[in-house]
Design a protein around this motif. Structure first.
Motif, PDB file in Angstrom:
ATOM      1  N   SER A  23       0.828  -1.198   0.000  1.00 11.87           N
ATOM      2  CA  SER A  23       0.000   0.000   0.000  1.00 11.87           C
ATOM      3  C   SER A  23       0.866   1.253   0.000  1.00 11.87           C
ATOM      4  O   SER A  23       1.662   1.460   0.926  1.00 11.87           O
ATOM      5  CB  SER A  23      -0.925   0.020   1.223  1.00 11.87           C
ATOM      6  N   ASN A  24       0.724   2.058  -1.053  1.00 11.47           N
ATOM      7  CA  ASN A  24       1.327   3.399  -1.126  1.00 11.47           C
ATOM      8  C   ASN A  24       2.819   3.392  -0.795  1.00 11.47           C
ATOM      9  O   ASN A  24       3.306   4.226  -0.030  1.00 11.47           O
ATOM     10  CB  ASN A  24       0.591   4.351  -0.186  1.00 11.47           C
ATOM     11  N   ASN A  26       6.670   4.026  -1.201  1.00  7.43           N
ATOM     12  CA  ASN A  26       7.575   4.998  -1.813  1.00  7.43           C
ATOM     13  C   ASN A  26       8.998   4.743  -1.337  1.00  7.43           C
ATOM     14  O   ASN A  26       9.216   4.417  -0.168  1.00  7.43           O
ATOM     15  CB  ASN A  26       7.184   6.430  -1.439  1.00  7.43           C
ATOM     16  N   ASP A  41       4.502   5.609  -4.942  1.00  6.61           N
ATOM     17  CA  ASP A  41       3.135   5.296  -4.539  1.00  6.61           C
ATOM     18  C   ASP A  41       2.653   3.966  -5.108  1.00  6.61           C
ATOM     19  O   ASP A  41       1.583   3.861  -5.707  1.00  6.61           O
ATOM     20  CB  ASP A  41       2.196   6.427  -4.971  1.00  6.61           C
ATOM     21  N   SER A  43       0.978   0.444  -5.105  1.00  3.55           N
ATOM     22  CA  SER A  43      -0.032  -0.342  -4.395  1.00  3.55           C
ATOM     23  C   SER A  43      -0.350  -1.577  -5.219  1.00  3.55           C
ATOM     24  O   SER A  43      -0.512  -1.482  -6.445  1.00  3.55           O
ATOM     25  CB  SER A  43      -1.303   0.471  -4.154  1.00  3.55           C
ATOM     26  N   GLN A  77       7.948   5.508   2.747  1.00  7.38           N
ATOM     27  CA  GLN A  77       6.524   5.573   3.038  1.00  7.38           C
ATOM     28  C   GLN A  77       5.873   4.271   2.592  1.00  7.38           C
ATOM     29  O   GLN A  77       6.384   3.577   1.724  1.00  7.38           O
ATOM     30  CB  GLN A  77       5.854   6.742   2.292  1.00  7.38           C
ATOM     31  N   GLY A  78       4.736   3.981   3.220  1.00 10.05           N
ATOM     32  CA  GLY A  78       3.948   2.841   2.763  1.00 10.05           C
ATOM     33  C   GLY A  78       3.899   1.689   3.740  1.00 10.05           C
ATOM     34  O   GLY A  78       4.479   1.739   4.835  1.00 10.05           O
ATOM     35  N   GLN A 237       6.723   3.319 -11.266  1.00 12.65           N
ATOM     36  CA  GLN A 237       5.280   3.135 -11.201  1.00 12.65           C
ATOM     37  C   GLN A 237       4.864   2.003 -12.129  1.00 12.65           C
ATOM     38  O   GLN A 237       5.611   1.606 -13.019  1.00 12.65           O
ATOM     39  CB  GLN A 237       4.553   4.427 -11.612  1.00 12.65           C
TER      40      GLN A 237
END
Length: 388
Positions: A23-24, A26, A41, A43, A77-78, A237
Motif C-alpha cells: 500500500s502506497n 515509496n 506510490d 499499491s 513511506q507505505g 510506477q
C-alpha cells in the motif's frame, strides 16, 4: 473511442486470498543534494499461488521493489503485509528484518556457499530457521529431487554448471517452504538455450508446487511465459498490470507496446471523415468514420509484409508506398529487413519461405488492421479505431 482507462489493475489474479498487500509504497535514494524517487506510490495485491512478474528496463524500480519485500531496502513511506503479518509500516515505524520474514530469494548470481556441498547449501536455511523436523524428514533430498539435482548432493558449487547452480539456488529457496518466493533475474546469466530450458522447468514447478512468487526480469519472453500476471514498470510506477496474453495483445500505452516488441511506429492523421494518411500516404477504408486527429500506430516486426513496389499484393492489406529496403539480416528460417520510409526506419521480419529482397529495392509495406495497435496523443490505447 474505447480506451483502456485503468491499465495498472491492482487486484490479484484468481480467487485466492491476498498473500501480499502493498500500500502506497515509496522509496527515495539521496545522492548528495539530489533525491531520486525510485518507487512512487506503489499499491498492489498478490494472490496466494500467484507468480507476478515485474517487467521493465534497468532503473525502472523493479529490483528495488523486490528488495523492499525481502527487507534489504527500507521504504520511506507505505505498508507491506505478508499474510496476516505487517512487515513494513512506515507511519508506525514497523520494519521487520529480513531474517524474520517468511520470504526466500533466488539471486541472479546464485549466491551459493562455495565451501559447502550442495546438500549443505540447501540445508542452510532450514538450520538457520531451526526447522529440525524438516531436516530429519528428508526435506533437503526432497527439494533436490524437485529440481532434478539430487544426484549432485555431494558436489561443491564450483564443480557445477551455471544451470545446475541456479537449480540448487532455487532448491535452497524452496526448502523452508516460504510464504513468498522472490526471484531476481535468475536466468540472466545463462546462455539462451539453457534459459529456455530452465524457464520451462520453472513454469512446471510453479504449476506443481503452487508457490507464491514475484519474478523480476527485463526479458519480455520470460515475463509472458512465466507470469500469471505481468506488471510493466516505468520510472517507479506500474504502467500496466494484467494477464500475459492481455498485456501482450492490448498494451495499454505506447511505452508498454514498445517494450513488448511493437517498436515500429507510424504517424496516422485523419480528419474524421474516414479518410486517412499513414506516414503521409493516403489509405482508403483504413479508419472508421468519426475518428479524427493525430495518432501513433505501433507494429511488431512480424506484423507488416513487403512486396516489390508496384507489384500485386494481398488485397486484404493496406499498402504504403515509397519505401526502400536498406539492409537484410539473415537469421536461418527468417530474415530481418531494415526499411526506410521517409525519415523513419522500420524493421520487418520476413520468413525465409517468402524469399529474400535485395538491399536497395523499392518496396511497399502492407498493413492488416487487426495486427496494428493505435494510440492517441496521450499515448493511450485506442481499441475501435479501424474500419470494419
Amino acid at each position: 473511442m474505447d480506451r483502456d482507462a485503468n491499465p495498472a489493475q491492482q487486484a490479484p489474479a484468481g480467487n485466492g486470498p491476498a498473500q501480499v498487500k502493498i500500500s502506497n509504497l515509496n522509496k527515495t535514494f539521496h545522492r548528495g543534494k539530489e533525491a531520486v524517487h525510485v518507487l512512487r506510490d506503489i499499491s498492489l495485491e498478490i494472490a496466494q499461488g500467484e507468480l507476478l512478474v515485474l517487467l521493465g528496463p534497468s532503473g525502472c524500480g523493479k529490483t528495488t521493489l523486490l528488495r523492499c519485500l525481502v527487507g534489504l531496502e527500507k521504504p520511506g513511506q507505505g505498508r507491506v503485509e505478508l499474510g496476516d503479518t505487517t512487515v513494513v509500516d512506515a507511519d508506525a515505524r514497523v520494519f521487520v528484518q529480513p531474517n524474520k520474514r517468511d520470504v526466500a530469494m533466488v539471486f541472479q548470481n546464485y549466491a551459493l556457499w562455495p565451501h559447502m556441498k550442495v546438500a549443505a547449501n540447501v540445508a542452510y536455511p532450514l538450520k538457520a530457521r531451526k526447522m529440525k523436523d524438516e531436516l530429519k524428514n528428508g526435506r533437503v533430498h526432497e527439494v533436490l529431487q524437485v529440481v532434478q539435482c539430487d544426484h549432485l548432493a555431494d558436489r561443491y558449487p564450483p564443480e557445477l554448471s551455471g544451470g545446475q547452480q541456479q537449480r540448487i539456488s532455487l532448491a535452497r529457496a524452496l526448502a523452508p517452504r516460504p510464504a513468498l518466493l522472490l526471484l531476481d533475474e535468475p536466468l540472466s546469466n545463462l546462455d539462451a538455450l539453457l534459459r529456455i530450458e530452465l524457464r520451462a522447468q520453472l513454469r512446471l514447478l510453479h504449476r506443481e508446487l503452487g508457490f507464491t512468487g514475484v519474478y523480476v526480469t527485463h526479458d519480455q519472453e520470460e515475463a509472458l511465459a512465466l507470469g500469471t500476471r505481468v506488471a510493466v514498470m516505468k520510472e517507479g510506477q506500474f504502467e500496466q498490470i494484467g494477464p500475459p496474453a492481455e498485456v501482450y495483445s492490448f498494451p495499454a500505452t505506447e511505452y508498454v507496446a514498445d517494450f513488448l516488441g511493437a517498436r515500429n511506429r507510424l504517424e496516422l492523421h485523419t480528419e474524421g471523415d474516414g479518410r486517412a494518411t499513414v506516414a503521409g500516404v493516403p489509405l482508403e477504408g483504413f479508419v472508421r468514420p468519426g475518428l479524427g486527429g493525430r495518432f501513433a500506430l505501433r507494429l511488431r516486426d512480424a506484423d507488416p509484409v513487403l512486396r516489390v513496389a508496384g507489384t500485386p499484393g494481398d488485397e486484404d492489406r493496406h499498402w504504403i508506398t515509397g519505401a526502400e529496403l536498406i539492409e537484410v539480416l539473415p537469421a536461418g528460417d527468417h530474415a530481418e529487413h531494415v526499411v526506410r520510409l521517409g525519415d523513419q526506419t522500420l524493421f520487418v521480419d520476413v520468413p525465409a519461405t517468402r524469399g529474400v529482397f535485395e538491399p536497395g529495392a523499392k518496396v511497399d509495406i502492407g498493413l492488416a488492421t487487426d495486427s496494428v495497435l493505435c494510440y492517441d496523443a496521450d499515448g493511450r490505447l485506442v481499441r475501435d479505431w479501424a474500419a470494419i
